[in-house]
Design an enzyme around this catalytic site. Structure first.
Site, PDB file in Angstrom:
ATOM      1  N   LYS A 132       0.816  -1.213   0.000  1.00 44.89           N
ATOM      2  CA  LYS A 132       0.000   0.000   0.000  1.00 44.89           C
ATOM      3  C   LYS A 132       0.855   1.269   0.000  1.00 44.89           C
ATOM      4  O   LYS A 132       0.344   2.341  -0.299  1.00 44.89           O
ATOM      5  CB  LYS A 132      -0.975  -0.021   1.166  1.00 44.89           C
TER       6      LYS A 132
HETATM    7  C1  LIG Z   1      -4.489  -4.573   1.929  1.00 41.60           C
HETATM    8  C2  LIG Z   1      -3.792  -5.851   1.916  1.00 41.60           C
HETATM    9  C3  LIG Z   1      -4.229  -6.908   1.114  1.00 41.60           C
HETATM   10  C4  LIG Z   1      -5.497  -6.821   0.304  1.00 41.60           C
HETATM   11  O1  LIG Z   1      -5.382  -5.938  -0.789  1.00 41.60           O
HETATM   12  P1  LIG Z   1      -6.681  -5.416  -1.544  1.00 41.60           P
HETATM   13  O2  LIG Z   1      -6.194  -4.470  -2.563  1.00 41.60           O
HETATM   14  O3  LIG Z   1      -7.552  -4.769  -0.515  1.00 41.60           O
HETATM   15  O4  LIG Z   1      -7.341  -6.613  -2.120  1.00 41.60           O
HETATM   16  C5  LIG Z   1      -3.475  -8.068   1.082  1.00 41.60           C
HETATM   17  N1  LIG Z   1      -2.366  -8.201   1.826  1.00 41.60           N
HETATM   18  C6  LIG Z   1      -1.918  -7.216   2.627  1.00 41.60           C
HETATM   19  C7  LIG Z   1      -0.696  -7.440   3.437  1.00 41.60           C
HETATM   20  C8  LIG Z   1      -2.603  -6.001   2.691  1.00 41.60           C
HETATM   21  O5  LIG Z   1      -2.153  -5.042   3.492  1.00 41.60           O
END
Ligand SMILES: *Cc1c(COP(=O)(O)O)cnc(C)c1O
Length: 433
Positions: A107
């Site tokens: 993210k």
């Molecule tokens: C947010 C997150 C996900 C899921 O991603 P999405 O885009 O919401 O499907 C998977 N793994 C980790 C470690 C995350 O922080």
């Protein structure tokens, strides 16, 4: 380029509007009107390009009409000051490591890009912008750190009390400055509901400029396409069909991959890897999308009962279940299966997965054929889930990276609120400007 709403009830808006508003006025999610494809010449030179160079070329396709090119390039290079390497795990299985950013999760890519794009659009305005973000763990830290100290922006992070790991919590509760952490007595879905309600509250929006930094924001969601191109550029087995497994919760990450494919990226198939919150897995199997309350699992960033980006997938494929199922295969794993995979891969390959990446890895093991190469997105560093991971591979096996150790020294500052919307609204009315 303009952005339309997935609900199709309001007129399309420009990029600045889509980024600052987050959600369309009819409660739909914004989608770019065009998806500009690359030509064959681009894919020929792709392996020669660095990650930053690739990201800039992809960014031009999305944002080239709306952001001065020199500024866009600077913005991309500054946001992506870390690599997303492809690392071998098994003969035909590779990990795309997305955890080399400041908060050790994928993210960081979208959050850092969005903070810089929003600041770019705000340069000529004297209005203060309030970013509201609901988190099940990693979003909050990525957004808070991405926006930390950015002029003219205040971030409110809403997180479910007792449902994020200690290491996740310190990454957004210890920052201070323009970051406020709100500890909500409820679930992640409650946090998400509070944020959505605030955006629909006219009185509140008259007083405050609110925007979202959840994965629904186009400035967070589209940049996630960058690293899919990097995965293909670094793939050492280009003659095989490529299958990319995406550990999925809110489905922003996977949707960005589908956009990359529309732009011509040679991906044979995607895999949506779920934990027990398998709403999309069930949809792929039955054609019926039935949201339900989330349950807690050891892959907690994927504990989502009504994935917000799923409407984007439906829109992209015009609700065609057969077409969606042709591009995406579904897999789902219980906590016991995730633990088994994580322990076995560490023992046999010496590669330490995190619980989310483990779902992606396992889906590849369960589905790859001879002529295929599998790439899973390793969405976070295992040290972000030390307790879970060490309970599987043994205490002391997960070294704490310096970046995380630094956060642990900070002091928690957060504000406790109940899950009633009125409480949250009153808080914002009083505190925000
Ligand atoms: C947010 C997150 C996900 C899921 O991603 P999405 O885009 O919401 O499907 C998977 N793994 C980790 C470690 C995350 O922080």
């Amino acid at each position: 380029m303009n952005y339309y709403s997935t609900n199709h009830k309001v007129a399309p808006v420009d990029l600045k509007h889509a980024v600052t508003k987050g959600l369309a006025d009819d409660n739909g999610l914004f989608m770019p009107e065009n998806i500009n494809a690359f030509d064959a010449a681009f894919f020929k030179r792709l392996p020669q390009l660095s990650f930053q160079e690739i990201a800039y070329e992809v960014a031009l396709k999305f944002f080239g009409d709306d952001v001065e090119h020199a500024r866009l390039k600077a913005l991309v290079y500054d946001a992506l000051n870390f690599d997303c390497p492809l690392v071998p795990v098994q003969q035909n299985i590779y990990s795309l490591e997305l955890f080399h950013g400041p908060t050790l999760a994928f993210k960081d890519v979208g959050a850092r890009f969005m903070a810089r794009l929003l600041a770019y659009f705000l340069e000529k305005s004297d209005k203060k912008v309030n970013v509201l973000v609901a988190t099940s763990g990693d979003t909050g830290s990525a957004v808070a750190n991405g926006f930390l100290g950015v002029e003219g922006i205040h971030v409110y992070v809403l997180y479910p009390k007792g449902k994020v790991s200690a290491i996740q919590e310190v990454q957004f509760t210890t920052l201070g400055q323009n970051i406020s952490a709100l500890e909500i007595d409820g679930t992640f879905d409650d946090c998400q509901r509070l944020v959505k309600s605030a955006f629909l509250d006219q009185a509140l929006n008259q007083k405050l400029t609110l925007t979202s930094a959840n994965s629904i924001n186009v400035a967070r969601f589209l940049p996630q396409a960058f690293y899919y191109f990097n995965a293909i550029a670094r793939n050492p087995l280009p003659d095989k069909e490529v299958v990319i497994a995406v550990p999925s919760g809110n489905f922003g990450n996977l949707t960005a991959g589908l956009f990359a494919k529309r732009m011509g990226l040679p991906v044979h198939r995607f895999i949506a890897a779920n934990n027990e919150n398998d709403i999309v897995y069930q949809y792929l199997k039955t054609g019926k999308y039935i949201p339900r309350s989330s349950v807690q699992t050891i892959a907690n960033a994927m504990d989502v009962g009504d994935p917000s980006n799923f409407v984007r997938i439906l829109d992209l494929y015009k609700n065609d279940h057969a077409a969606i199922s042709a591009d995406i295969a579904g897999f789902r794993y219980t906590d016991a299966q995730i633990s088994e995979t994580l322990g076995r891969v560490y023992k046999e390959c010496g590669y330490l997965l995190d619980p989310h990446g483990a779902c992606g890895y396992q889906a590849l093991e369960d589905s790859l054929t001879e002529n295929q190469v599998g790439i899973f997105l390793e969405t976070a560093h295992p040290a972000k889930f030390t307790e879970t991971v060490e309970s599987i591979v043994g205490v002391g096996e997960v070294p704490l990276p310096n970046k995380l150790a630094a956060f642990m020294k900070g002091e928690k500052q957060s504000i406790g609120l109940d899950k009633e919307y009125a409480t949250f609204r009153d808080y914002l009315m009083e505190k925000a400007d």
